[in-house]
Each structure stands twice: as structure tokens, then as C-alpha cells.
Design a protein around this motif. Structure first.
Motif, PDB file in Angstrom:
ATOM      1  N   LYS A 120      12.099  38.177  83.694  1.00 45.18           N
ATOM      2  CA  LYS A 120      12.311  39.343  84.548  1.00 45.18           C
ATOM      3  C   LYS A 120      12.851  38.846  85.879  1.00 45.18           C
ATOM      4  N   TRP A 121      13.851  39.340  86.348  1.00 46.19           N
ATOM      5  CA  TRP A 121      14.852  40.279  85.921  1.00 46.19           C
ATOM      6  C   TRP A 121      16.210  39.684  86.123  1.00 46.19           C
ATOM      7  N   VAL A 122      17.175  40.153  85.341  1.00 52.08           N
ATOM      8  CA  VAL A 122      18.581  39.857  85.567  1.00 52.08           C
ATOM      9  C   VAL A 122      19.263  41.214  85.616  1.00 52.08           C
ATOM     10  N   ILE A 123      20.173  41.383  86.562  1.00 45.50           N
ATOM     11  CA  ILE A 123      20.852  42.677  86.661  1.00 45.50           C
ATOM     12  C   ILE A 123      22.241  42.597  86.026  1.00 45.50           C
ATOM     13  N   HIS A 124      22.796  43.753  85.739  1.00 44.30           N
ATOM     14  CA  HIS A 124      24.089  43.852  85.046  1.00 44.30           C
ATOM     15  C   HIS A 124      25.166  43.004  85.724  1.00 44.30           C
ATOM     16  N   GLU A 125      25.179  43.013  87.044  1.00 41.66           N
ATOM     17  CA  GLU A 125      26.203  42.294  87.808  1.00 41.66           C
ATOM     18  C   GLU A 125      26.023  40.771  87.733  1.00 41.66           C
ATOM     19  N   GLU A 126      24.931  40.297  87.152  1.00 49.34           N
ATOM     20  CA  GLU A 126      24.690  38.865  87.001  1.00 49.34           C
ATOM     21  C   GLU A 126      25.002  38.374  85.584  1.00 49.34           C
TER      22      GLU A 126
ATOM     23  N   THR B 216      26.212  35.706  78.681  1.00 49.71           N
ATOM     24  CA  THR B 216      26.154  34.471  79.464  1.00 49.71           C
ATOM     25  C   THR B 216      25.665  34.837  80.849  1.00 49.71           C
ATOM     26  N   LEU B 217      24.636  34.128  81.321  1.00 52.23           N
ATOM     27  CA  LEU B 217      24.042  34.419  82.621  1.00 52.23           C
ATOM     28  C   LEU B 217      24.889  33.835  83.746  1.00 52.23           C
ATOM     29  N   ASN B 218      25.022  34.616  84.806  1.00 53.79           N
ATOM     30  CA  ASN B 218      25.745  34.190  85.990  1.00 53.79           C
ATOM     31  C   ASN B 218      24.811  34.376  87.185  1.00 53.79           C
ATOM     32  N   ALA B 219      23.618  33.785  87.053  1.00 58.11           N
ATOM     33  CA  ALA B 219      22.578  33.917  88.077  1.00 58.11           C
ATOM     34  C   ALA B 219      21.884  32.573  88.232  1.00 58.11           C
ATOM     35  N   GLU B 220      21.353  32.336  89.415  1.00 60.33           N
ATOM     36  CA  GLU B 220      20.695  31.060  89.689  1.00 60.33           C
ATOM     37  C   GLU B 220      19.260  31.255  90.130  1.00 60.33           C
ATOM     38  N   HIS B 221      18.545  32.188  89.500  1.00 57.27           N
ATOM     39  CA  HIS B 221      17.158  32.418  89.880  1.00 57.27           C
ATOM     40  C   HIS B 221      16.299  31.194  89.608  1.00 57.27           C
TER      41      HIS B 221
ATOM     42  N   GLY C 190      18.763  25.756  85.663  1.00 56.40           N
ATOM     43  CA  GLY C 190      19.248  25.795  84.290  1.00 56.40           C
ATOM     44  C   GLY C 190      19.593  27.181  83.783  1.00 56.40           C
ATOM     45  N   MET C 191      19.555  28.171  84.670  1.00 55.04           N
ATOM     46  CA  MET C 191      19.842  29.541  84.249  1.00 55.04           C
ATOM     47  C   MET C 191      21.340  29.836  84.278  1.00 55.04           C
ATOM     48  N   ASN C 192      22.022  29.418  85.317  1.00 58.46           N
ATOM     49  CA  ASN C 192      23.441  29.750  85.469  1.00 58.46           C
ATOM     50  C   ASN C 192      24.258  29.127  84.346  1.00 58.46           C
ATOM     51  N   GLY C 193      24.984  29.969  83.618  1.00 57.22           N
ATOM     52  CA  GLY C 193      25.815  29.503  82.511  1.00 57.22           C
ATOM     53  C   GLY C 193      25.106  29.473  81.178  1.00 57.22           C
ATOM     54  N   ALA C 194      23.814  29.775  81.178  1.00 62.55           N
ATOM     55  CA  ALA C 194      23.050  29.742  79.923  1.00 62.55           C
ATOM     56  C   ALA C 194      23.407  30.935  79.037  1.00 62.55           C
ATOM     57  N   GLU C 195      23.414  30.687  77.737  1.00 64.74           N
ATOM     58  CA  GLU C 195      23.589  31.764  76.763  1.00 64.74           C
ATOM     59  C   GLU C 195      22.246  32.463  76.628  1.00 64.74           C
ATOM     60  N   ALA C 196      22.267  33.800  76.600  1.00 65.56           N
ATOM     61  CA  ALA C 196      21.022  34.561  76.561  1.00 65.56           C
ATOM     62  C   ALA C 196      21.148  35.744  75.613  1.00 65.56           C
TER      63      ALA C 196
END
Length: 191
Positions: free
Chosen positions: A118-124, A140-145, A148-154
């Protein structure tokens, strides 16, 4: 001569055994170090990470027209995304209308799969388009919360159209957290 030759042979084999034992000891130490790293990776929680956001918003994110909690409002957080968060007094630093998702992914840095983050928003989400996505969609995530999150397949676990907030609060051990991304409207209550 025969006794001397036997002595040299015995000495040679003793030397080989000592070297072998040293080598095994080093291998055992390396193995123990590797196991300790794996244990730390498996038990790592998000408590030791910096939960403050940069204040940089994803491109295309729109401010909420009529948020339940206005920017500057004192609130109480009713969520435990991080240790010390649940029950913390906070100040709303931003309110935005979007689709919010829980996602499951394997960090690009390795380690165990993260489920229902929790949470990733549409714009990420990379190349997500305009329309909200449905559970089960691969993204594909474009967030750095988290590391290892940024660029990860989800995979999207859940999706909800709502208002999300960034908040400032004091976490565990008096840690000041600013622009924490994201808290949903139903995870906040008036102070």
C-alpha cells in the motif's frame, strides 16, 4: 632412509590436511556470512528506511477539488504501513484525486516478493494510460517508495478511485516524516 621418507610423507600429508582445514574454515566463514545476509534480507522491514517523500509529485497528478481533509488540516493516521505510523498525529501536506492500487512485486534488488504493498497511484505506473487498471493487470512500477521498487514488474491486487494524501508526522524514535506518500481518505480521521 625409509624412516626419513615416511616422515617426509607424513609431514606432507599433515601439511595438506592443515591447508584443507584452513580452506574449509574460510569456506565456512563465507557460507555463514552469506546466510547472515540472507537472514537479514528475509527479516528486513520498512522501519529502517527513510519514509519522507521528496515532495516531487508524479506527472499528471491532479489536486483534489473537494478533499475531506484540506491541506494543513491536523489528522490522525489509522494505518500501519510503517512501524509507529498507526495513531500518529499528522498534518495533511497534499490531497489528490486518483486511482490507488495495492500491488505485489519482486524488488529489482532481489529478495522476497512484496505482496499487497500500500499504496501506488495510477500516475506511478509506467505507460498506464488514462483509464484505471483492474486487479490482475501486470504493470511496471515507476515509484521509489522502497528500495528495489522502481522498475519492478508488478501485479495489481486491488484498485480504488479515491483521494490520496501526503502527510507530515512524527514516527518512531521522534523521526520527522515529511510528504509521506500515500495515505487514503479512509486511513485518516479528524484530530
Amino acid at each position: 632412509m625409509k624412516l626419513r621418507s615416511s616422515f617426509i610423507t607424513a609431514l606432507f600429508f599433515s601439511f595438506i590436511l592443515v591447508l584443507g582445514a584452513c580452506g574449509n574454515k574460510e569456506e565456512n566463514m563465507d557460507s555463514m556470512k552469506h546466510e547472515n545476509k540472507e537472514e537479514k534480507k528475509e527479516t528486513m522491514d520498512h522501519g529502517g528506511m527513510d519514509h519522507s517523500g521528496s515532495g516531487m509529485l508524479p506527472e499528471g497528478l491532479k489536486k483534489a477539488d473537494k478533499p475531506k481533509f484540506e491541506v494543513g488540516s491536523p489528522v490522525v493516521i489509522n494505518a500501519d504501513h510503517m512501524p509507529g505510523m498507526n495513531g500518529a498525529k499528522a498534518i495533511v501536506s497534499g490531497a489528490y484525486d486518483t486511482t490507488v492500487y495495492t500491488v505485489s512485486y519482486t524488488p529489482t534488488t532481489g529478495g522476497e516478493k512484496v505482496t499487497d504493498h500500500k499504496w501506488v497511484i495510477h500516475e506511478e505506473l509506467k505507460d498506464a494510460g488514462e483509464e484505471p487498471l483492474k486487479p490482475g493487470t501486470k504493470v511496471t512500477l515507476n515509484a521509489e517508495h522502497m528500495e528495489g521498487m522502481n522498475g519492478a514488474e508488478a501485479v495489481i491486487d486491488s484498485a480504488e478511485q479515491t483521494t490520496v494524501y501526503t502527510v507530515d508526522y512524527t514516527g518512531e524514535n521522534g523521526e520527522k516524516v515529511t510528504n509521506h506518500m500515500w495515505v487514503t481518505e479512509d486511513e485518516l480521521s479528524a484530530k
